[in-house]
Design a protein around this motif. Structure first.
Motif, PDB file in Angstrom:
ATOM      1  N   THR A 272      -3.090  98.617  61.054  1.00  0.00           N
ATOM      2  CA  THR A 272      -3.901  98.474  59.845  1.00  0.00           C
ATOM      3  C   THR A 272      -3.330  99.369  58.747  1.00  0.00           C
ATOM      4  O   THR A 272      -3.956  99.562  57.708  1.00  0.00           O
TER       5      THR A 272
ATOM      6  N   THR B 238      -3.550  96.913  49.772  1.00  0.00           N
ATOM      7  CA  THR B 238      -4.966  97.266  49.635  1.00  0.00           C
ATOM      8  C   THR B 238      -5.611  97.382  51.018  1.00  0.00           C
ATOM      9  O   THR B 238      -5.086  96.872  52.018  1.00  0.00           O
TER      10      THR B 238
ATOM     11  N   GLU C 174      -8.354  95.900  52.089  1.00  0.00           N
ATOM     12  CA  GLU C 174      -8.742  94.584  52.619  1.00  0.00           C
ATOM     13  C   GLU C 174      -7.538  93.842  53.213  1.00  0.00           C
ATOM     14  O   GLU C 174      -7.625  93.196  54.245  1.00  0.00           O
ATOM     15  N   GLU C 175      -6.414  93.948  52.482  1.00  0.00           N
ATOM     16  CA  GLU C 175      -5.173  93.345  52.978  1.00  0.00           C
ATOM     17  C   GLU C 175      -4.829  93.926  54.350  1.00  0.00           C
ATOM     18  O   GLU C 175      -4.537  93.205  55.303  1.00  0.00           O
TER      19      GLU C 175
ATOM     20  N   GLN D 167      -6.812  92.872  57.751  1.00  0.00           N
ATOM     21  CA  GLN D 167      -6.828  91.485  58.250  1.00  0.00           C
ATOM     22  C   GLN D 167      -6.641  91.336  59.769  1.00  0.00           C
ATOM     23  O   GLN D 167      -7.358  90.545  60.391  1.00  0.00           O
TER      24      GLN D 167
ATOM     25  N   GLU E 262      -9.614  91.076  62.178  1.00  0.00           N
ATOM     26  CA  GLU E 262     -10.411  89.843  62.281  1.00  0.00           C
ATOM     27  C   GLU E 262      -9.992  89.011  63.493  1.00  0.00           C
ATOM     28  O   GLU E 262     -10.633  88.012  63.820  1.00  0.00           O
TER      29      GLU E 262
ATOM     30  N   ASP F 232     -14.601 102.760  56.146  1.00  0.00           N
ATOM     31  CA  ASP F 232     -14.610 101.284  56.200  1.00  0.00           C
ATOM     32  C   ASP F 232     -13.824 100.769  57.412  1.00  0.00           C
ATOM     33  O   ASP F 232     -14.257  99.840  58.100  1.00  0.00           O
TER      34      ASP F 232
ATOM     35  N   ARG G  34     -15.393  98.674  60.646  1.00  0.00           N
ATOM     36  CA  ARG G  34     -14.856  97.390  61.116  1.00  0.00           C
ATOM     37  C   ARG G  34     -14.494  97.462  62.601  1.00  0.00           C
ATOM     38  O   ARG G  34     -14.747  96.529  63.369  1.00  0.00           O
TER      39      ARG G  34
END
Ligand code: KMH
Ligand code: ZN
Length: 273
Positions: free
Chosen positions: A83, A90, A92-93, A96, A99, A128, A132
């Motif tokens: 990660t 970013t 969020e990028e 991924q 997920e 964050d 997750r």
């Protein structure tokens, strides 16, 4: 002593075929390198992915294709996607691959210099990322490039923002701009981890095998691979990640340390069998 878990960091985001032609970009090349590392004795493969031209990406779809292809070739390998991605991406990028519900993923523990660049990992970002990983039942590997990174991980775990002990740490030492790859730094960090937690040592560049030797002797675990080092020995480029893993296996044999299979690594790390 516990068996030795070897992690192969087969690709990374920074090294290129100009540095070593065996650096993998395509799906087929990533599988080739993962298989070579696994067959040599790696229980864990730390996965970064690239576009076919070598551009680093955190695309969920690219991770899905690559991780499924590796799993098809070696079904029991533990996959540890990044990660961290590449500097400048970013949050969020970078998130991924979480997920895809991997067993593990890296969680980088603080902003730091990374060569001439800045690798951003603020406390809100770490909270964050921790949230997750808790939600998706992913065991983080806490990447610590600095002493303060370890303190940050412990602080956030104590507050419940990131998964708490037992924790798996990776002490990545020797990144230009971060803590040096010295045995003193390694010992300092190892002495700070909570009881029952586990740790891996990663030495960057020519310190890779020196730090590996210390970790083998101290009862820790070892990461090697093209992400961290491209050379098998002085001026000799490694032909594959498997060659780097095999060197650690030989070192461990000399020191009477047995190598963990993926099943044994799962037991040591507290992952589901
Ligand atoms: N590529 C580095 C900027 C990780 O995988 O979590 C970050 C990195 C750490 O490789
Ligand atoms: Zn990485």
């Amino acid at each position: 002593m516990e068996k030795l878990i070897i992690t192969a960091a087969i690709c990374g985001a920074e090294v290129t075929k100009e540095h070593n032609p065996a650096v993998p970009y395509t799906v087929e090349e990533l599988v080739r390198e993962a298989v070579s590392a696994y067959d040599a004795g790696a229980a864990i493969v730390h996965v970064h992915v690239r576009e076919d031209d070598g551009t680093p990406t955190q695309s969920k779809e690219r991770f899905r294709v690559c991780m499924e292809a590796i799993k098809a070739a070696r079904p029991d390998v533990i996959l540890l996607p990044s990660t961290g991605g590449a500097v400048g991406m970013t949050a969020e990028e970078r998130l991924q691959p979480t997920e895809l519900f991997p067993e593990m993923a890296t969680l980088d523990c603080g902003t730091c210099n990374f060569g001439d660049e800045v690798f951003e990992n603020t406390l809100p970002m770490m909270r964050d990322f921790g949230k997750r990983m808790i939600e998706n039942n992913i065991k983080p590997e806490y990447e610590c490039f600095e002493m303060g990174h370890l303190e940050t991980a412990l602080h956030l775990a104590a507050k419940g923002y990131v998964p708490g002990p037992p924790m798996q740490f990776n002490f990545v030492l020797g990144v230009p701009g971060c803590a040096a790859a010295t045995v003193e730094n390694l010992v300092w960090m190892v002495n700070r981890i909570p009881a029952g937690s586990t740790w891996t040592a990663t030495g960057i560049g020519r310190s890779e095998f020196i730090l590996a030797a210390h970790a083998i002797a101290m009862g820790g675990h070892v990461r090697v691979g093209f992400e961290d080092n491209l050379y098998l020995s002085r001026s000799v480029l490694a032909k594959s990640n498997g060659e780097l893993v095999n060197k650690v296996v030989q070192m461990a044999k000399l020191l009477n340390r047995e190598i963990a299979t993926p099943a044994e690594a799962r037991a040591i790390l507290g992952l589901n069998p």
